[in-house]
Write a protein that holds these residues in place. Structure first.
Motif, mmCIF file in Angstrom:
data_model
loop_
_atom_site.group_PDB
_atom_site.id
_atom_site.type_symbol
_atom_site.label_atom_id
_atom_site.label_comp_id
_atom_site.label_asym_id
_atom_site.label_seq_id
_atom_site.Cartn_x
_atom_site.Cartn_y
_atom_site.Cartn_z
ATOM 1 N N PHE A 47 0.888 -1.486 0.178
ATOM 2 C CA PHE A 47 0.109 0.447 0.759
ATOM 3 C C PHE A 47 0.980 1.381 -0.148
ATOM 4 O O PHE A 47 0.291 2.467 0.749
ATOM 5 C CB PHE A 47 -0.769 -0.177 1.165
ATOM 6 C CG PHE A 47 -2.009 -1.393 0.937
ATOM 7 C CD1 PHE A 47 -2.423 -1.228 0.104
ATOM 8 C CD2 PHE A 47 -1.661 -2.123 2.332
ATOM 9 C CE1 PHE A 47 -3.487 -2.557 -0.324
ATOM 10 C CE2 PHE A 47 -2.692 -3.636 2.703
ATOM 11 C CZ PHE A 47 -3.551 -3.684 1.155
ATOM 12 N N LEU A 48 1.787 0.878 -0.957
ATOM 13 C CA LEU A 48 2.822 2.273 -0.936
ATOM 14 C C LEU A 48 2.933 2.834 -2.121
ATOM 15 O O LEU A 48 3.351 4.182 -2.380
ATOM 16 C CB LEU A 48 4.264 2.172 -0.914
ATOM 17 C CG LEU A 48 5.050 1.190 -1.419
ATOM 18 C CD1 LEU A 48 5.477 1.376 -2.851
ATOM 19 C CD2 LEU A 48 6.557 0.874 -1.274
ATOM 20 N N LEU A 74 -5.967 3.831 7.219
ATOM 21 C CA LEU A 74 -5.402 2.804 8.102
ATOM 22 C C LEU A 74 -6.020 1.559 8.110
ATOM 23 O O LEU A 74 -5.586 0.517 7.835
ATOM 24 C CB LEU A 74 -5.206 3.452 9.257
ATOM 25 C CG LEU A 74 -4.162 3.186 10.263
ATOM 26 C CD1 LEU A 74 -3.058 2.774 9.089
ATOM 27 C CD2 LEU A 74 -4.346 4.309 11.489
ATOM 28 N N LYS A 75 -7.782 1.938 8.339
ATOM 29 C CA LYS A 75 -9.245 0.634 8.306
ATOM 30 C C LYS A 75 -8.633 -0.404 7.727
ATOM 31 O O LYS A 75 -8.907 -1.665 7.540
ATOM 32 C CB LYS A 75 -9.799 1.483 9.068
ATOM 33 C CG LYS A 75 -10.879 0.880 10.122
ATOM 34 C CD LYS A 75 -11.891 2.235 10.260
ATOM 35 C CE LYS A 75 -12.567 0.872 11.073
ATOM 36 N NZ LYS A 75 -14.436 0.784 10.513
ATOM 37 N N ALA A 76 -9.024 0.063 6.243
ATOM 38 C CA ALA A 76 -8.711 -0.924 5.271
ATOM 39 C C ALA A 76 -7.832 -1.776 5.515
ATOM 40 O O ALA A 76 -7.995 -2.895 4.933
ATOM 41 C CB ALA A 76 -9.555 0.219 3.882
ATOM 42 N N LYS A 77 -6.780 -1.094 5.492
ATOM 43 C CA LYS A 77 -5.343 -1.691 5.488
ATOM 44 C C LYS A 77 -5.166 -3.077 6.661
ATOM 45 O O LYS A 77 -4.477 -4.203 5.904
ATOM 46 C CB LYS A 77 -4.226 -0.767 5.410
ATOM 47 C CG LYS A 77 -2.568 -1.742 5.663
ATOM 48 C CD LYS A 77 -1.922 -0.509 5.071
ATOM 49 C CE LYS A 77 -1.427 0.253 6.433
ATOM 50 N NZ LYS A 77 -0.880 1.519 6.177
ATOM 51 N N HIS A 78 -5.608 -2.432 7.483
ATOM 52 C CA HIS A 78 -5.412 -3.556 8.670
ATOM 53 C C HIS A 78 -6.597 -4.534 8.828
ATOM 54 O O HIS A 78 -5.969 -5.173 8.650
ATOM 55 C CB HIS A 78 -5.532 -2.669 9.816
ATOM 56 C CG HIS A 78 -4.766 -3.183 11.279
ATOM 57 N ND1 HIS A 78 -3.956 -4.115 11.425
ATOM 58 C CD2 HIS A 78 -5.702 -4.275 12.178
ATOM 59 C CE1 HIS A 78 -4.216 -4.733 12.783
ATOM 60 N NE2 HIS A 78 -4.956 -4.520 12.913
ATOM 61 N N ASN A 106 3.391 -1.303 5.890
ATOM 62 C CA ASN A 106 2.468 -2.474 6.186
ATOM 63 C C ASN A 106 3.128 -3.359 7.616
ATOM 64 O O ASN A 106 2.272 -3.882 8.021
ATOM 65 C CB ASN A 106 2.108 -3.749 5.342
ATOM 66 C CG ASN A 106 3.106 -4.488 3.868
ATOM 67 O OD1 ASN A 106 4.623 -3.551 4.499
ATOM 68 N ND2 ASN A 106 3.243 -5.132 3.644
ATOM 69 N N ILE A 107 3.807 -3.114 7.372
ATOM 70 C CA ILE A 107 4.857 -4.152 8.776
ATOM 71 C C ILE A 107 4.365 -4.119 10.402
ATOM 72 O O ILE A 107 3.974 -4.523 10.521
ATOM 73 C CB ILE A 107 6.317 -4.769 8.810
ATOM 74 C CG1 ILE A 107 6.482 -5.680 9.133
ATOM 75 C CG2 ILE A 107 7.154 -3.198 9.417
ATOM 76 C CD1 ILE A 107 5.768 -6.982 7.998
ATOM 77 N N TYR A 108 4.000 -2.395 10.153
ATOM 78 C CA TYR A 108 3.565 -2.807 12.027
ATOM 79 C C TYR A 108 2.002 -3.367 11.762
ATOM 80 O O TYR A 108 1.991 -3.250 12.867
ATOM 81 C CB TYR A 108 3.379 -1.631 11.832
ATOM 82 C CG TYR A 108 4.838 -0.855 12.350
ATOM 83 C CD1 TYR A 108 5.922 -1.350 13.591
ATOM 84 C CD2 TYR A 108 5.561 0.861 11.148
ATOM 85 C CE1 TYR A 108 7.371 -1.351 13.183
ATOM 86 C CE2 TYR A 108 6.769 0.385 11.472
ATOM 87 C CZ TYR A 108 7.237 -0.103 12.372
ATOM 88 O OH TYR A 108 9.009 0.130 12.016
ATOM 89 N N SER A 144 17.208 0.714 3.139
ATOM 90 C CA SER A 144 17.677 0.039 3.304
ATOM 91 C C SER A 144 17.192 -1.102 3.621
ATOM 92 O O SER A 144 18.049 -1.779 3.255
ATOM 93 C CB SER A 144 19.189 0.645 2.968
ATOM 94 O OG SER A 144 19.307 0.496 4.772
ATOM 95 N N THR A 145 16.189 -1.063 4.010
ATOM 96 C CA THR A 145 15.410 -2.235 4.751
ATOM 97 C C THR A 145 13.964 -2.792 4.746
ATOM 98 O O THR A 145 13.735 -1.402 4.384
ATOM 99 C CB THR A 145 15.971 -2.418 6.551
ATOM 100 O OG1 THR A 145 15.469 -1.357 7.103
ATOM 101 C CG2 THR A 145 17.605 -2.286 6.510
ATOM 102 N N GLU A 146 13.815 -3.767 4.779
ATOM 103 C CA GLU A 146 13.074 -4.098 4.694
ATOM 104 C C GLU A 146 12.734 -5.251 6.525
ATOM 105 O O GLU A 146 13.706 -6.280 6.450
ATOM 106 C CB GLU A 146 12.076 -5.254 3.376
ATOM 107 C CG GLU A 146 11.979 -4.244 2.028
ATOM 108 C CD GLU A 146 11.493 -4.859 0.849
ATOM 109 O OE1 GLU A 146 10.645 -5.938 1.511
ATOM 110 O OE2 GLU A 146 11.665 -4.315 0.183
ATOM 111 N N THR A 147 11.181 -5.478 6.717
ATOM 112 C CA THR A 147 11.546 -6.582 7.682
ATOM 113 C C THR A 147 10.840 -7.366 7.508
ATOM 114 O O THR A 147 10.109 -6.974 6.331
ATOM 115 C CB THR A 147 10.786 -6.316 8.447
ATOM 116 O OG1 THR A 147 11.455 -5.093 8.680
ATOM 117 C CG2 THR A 147 9.807 -7.000 9.922
#
Ligand SMILES: C[S@@+](CC[C@H](N)C(=O)[O-])C[C@H]1O[C@@H](n2cnc3c(N)ncnc32)[C@H](O)[C@@H]1O
Length: 265
Positions: A47-48, A74-78, A106-108, A144-147
């Motif tokens: 979602f970016l 936010l709500k729809a994404k969650h 989206n990771i949080y 420079s990172t992804e989780t």
């Protein structure tokens, strides 16, 4: 391979150890027999795609990945994350595990959704990219990172498989840590077609080797160009992939066919 998806759903591609399904994961996941999958890897929409800019190959380009990556707030994404994670939990065996990769977009939500849907997070892997694109706006640090979160069912009796010795061996005889450093996807892995967010194969191979045994079943509900399938087949595991874009499944099919051909030689 054993049929674990209702026979009323026709496979887009079916081979001895791999199947691809074209369609909405929310519908197809519901048709999987409960508790049949050993491991799930998912790289869901971030979602970016917000009309911003980024840098690719030295050129300024749009960050937009496609309609599948546009968010509805936010709500729809969650709610989206909670729904597909809930369906994955049903498909996973009691000792099965799920890996989910994401960015700060989206990771949080994913971490929260995992806990809300009855998972316990085992590890928080940081994938540190050695060659990230530069930050064009120069108003924050270069991303420079992804989780990648690794989780098991939050059940006292659940015992996840971890191939500790293999990971130690891959790390030169020392315990492997949760920061994995490496480059972006190589052009040689894009010969069968391009996907805007294709993961590198070394990342998926490590995930498959760490959390599954030979012959076990790996599922990717947002499989895109089939990187998870490529890693699963190379490591002699079985694979089921789902994506709702035919062009991406065509790339997946070609990659899987190529590996099967190499393995027959
Ligand atoms: C981040 S990409 C995955 C890329 C993949 N890991 C790879 O290495 O190629 C997410 C994928 O999810 C697919 N997708 C998005 N929403 C979907 C849905 N509801 N059902 C099935 N696939 C979906 C998109 O078409 C896209 O290919």
């Amino acid at each position: 391979m054993d049929r674990i998806i209702s026979s009323r759903i026709k496979a887009f591609y079916a081979a001895e150890s791999a199947e691809l399904f074209l369609g909405d994961s929310f519908k197809i996941l519901q048709k999987i027999k409960p508790e049949t999958v050993d491991m799930i890897f998912a790289d869901p929409p971030y979602f970016l795609s917000n009309d911003g800019i980024t840098c690719k190959g030295g050129k300024m380009v749009s960050v937009n990945k496609g309609a599948w990556d546009q968010g509805g707030g936010l709500k729809a994404k969650h709610e989206f994350n909670r729904r597909w994670i809930r369906l994955c939990r049903k498909a996973l065996k009691p000792n099965g595990t799920i890996w989910i990769s994401g960015t700060l977009h989206n990771i949080y939500s994913i971490g929260m959704a995992l806990e809300q849907e009855g998972f316990k997070i085992i590890n928080n892997i940081t994938w540190q990219k050695t060659n990230p694109p530069p930050n064009l706006a120069c108003r924050c640090f270069t991303h420079s990172t992804e989780t990648v979160l690794w989780a098991r069912k939050d059940d006292r009796n659940a015992k996840n498989f971890f191939n500790y010795e293999k990971m130690k061996e891959l790390n030169g005889g020392r315990q492997m840590k949760d920061v994995w450093t490496g480059g972006l996807t190589k052009p040689s892995e894009k010969k069968e077609g391009r996907h805007p967010t294709q993961k590198p194969e070394y990342l998926l191979e490590k995930i498959v080797l760490a959390s599954t045994r030979v012959g076990e079943l790996v599922l990717d509900p947002f499989c895109g160009s089939g990187t998870t399938g490529a890693a699963a087949l190379r490591c002699s595991r079985q694979f089921i992939g789902i994506d709702n874009e035919e062009a991406y499944l065509d790339i997946s099919r070609r990659r899987l066919e190529k590996i099967r051909h190499e393995q027959r030689l």
